[in-house]
Scaffold this motif. Structure first.
Motif, short mmCIF file in Angstrom:
data_model
loop_
_atom_site.label_atom_id
_atom_site.label_comp_id
_atom_site.label_asym_id
_atom_site.label_seq_id
_atom_site.Cartn_x
_atom_site.Cartn_y
_atom_site.Cartn_z
N LYS A 1 64.97 16.15 66.27
CA LYS A 1 63.50 17.02 66.61
C LYS A 1 62.41 16.62 65.86
O LYS A 1 61.10 16.57 66.50
CB LYS A 1 63.94 18.43 66.61
N LYS B 1 61.31 27.09 73.63
CA LYS B 1 62.56 25.91 73.39
C LYS B 1 63.66 27.04 72.59
O LYS B 1 64.64 26.80 72.97
CB LYS B 1 62.15 24.86 72.98
N LYS B 2 63.08 27.31 71.31
CA LYS B 2 63.89 28.04 70.70
C LYS B 2 64.54 29.26 71.14
O LYS B 2 65.78 29.63 70.96
CB LYS B 2 63.09 28.38 69.38
N GLU C 1 64.93 29.66 74.30
CA GLU C 1 66.00 29.38 75.56
C GLU C 1 67.17 28.86 74.94
O GLU C 1 68.37 29.20 75.27
CB GLU C 1 65.46 28.47 76.26
N LYS C 2 67.13 28.04 73.68
CA LYS C 2 68.51 27.66 73.00
C LYS C 2 69.31 28.95 72.47
O LYS C 2 70.62 28.98 72.64
CB LYS C 2 68.00 26.84 71.94
N LYS D 1 70.93 30.48 75.35
CA LYS D 1 72.13 29.72 75.81
C LYS D 1 73.20 30.08 75.14
O LYS D 1 74.48 30.08 75.32
CB LYS D 1 71.62 28.29 75.79
#
Length: 167
Positions: free
Chosen positions: A52, A119-120, A122-123, A126
């Motif tokens: 990343k 993104k963080k 969402e991660k 999940k």
């Protein structure tokens, strides 16, 4: 003929090479390897950059290149346009353009940060769902195991009762 050969061998100079035993040779090698190992210990190996961070670095480089290209294009345009105008107007336009560039850079940076945050999140979401599913599957497995144990117990009771009836 043999006498001549012997005479020639005696007349020749002999080169003296010091003989080193295997033990001495090994000692020299160990001292060399020890000095090399101390040098290696003092220098920590650099860790490989995560994927990343590498992607972020390339993205920032691309943005920097784009901004430089835009700056050069805008400078050439302004130099052509401002050839007729007085210096004070040129300075004002330059300052305005610089402000706009700074604002654009800030907006781009803010967007990037926001995307990274999303993104963080969402991660994390999940991962939470995955953990929940894992926990649920574990509970289901335990329940099935208890049910199978109960069935086996009842079966054993029945077979024991049949044996007792026969007696």
């Amino acid at each position: 003929m043999t006498k001549e050969v012997l005479a020639n061998e005696i007349d020749q100079e002999v080169e003296v090479v010091p003989v080193i035993s295997n033990e001495e040779n090994e000692q020299q090698e160990t001292t060399i390897s020890e000095t090399e190992s101390t040098v290696e210990i003092s220098k920590p190996k650099p860790k490989r950059a995560p994927k990343k961070t590498a992607e972020k670095e390339t993205a920032t480089e691309e943005i920097a290149i784009e901004t430089k290209v835009e700056e050069t294009v805008s400078e050439t345009e302004t130099s052509e346009e401002n050839g007729d105008q007085p210096k004070s107007k040129k300075n004002k336009k330059m300052k305005d353009k610089e402000k706009e560039k700074k604002e654009k850079k800030k907006k781009v940076a803010a967007k990037k940060k926001e995307k990274a945050k999303d993104k963080k999140k969402e991660k994390a979401k999940k991962a939470k769902l995955k953990a929940k599913a894992k926990k649920k599957a574990k509970a289901k497995k335990a329940k099935e195991k208890a049910k199978a144990k109960k069935i086996a117990k009842n079966k054993a009771k029945r077979s024991k009762a049949k044996k007792n009836k026969k007696k």
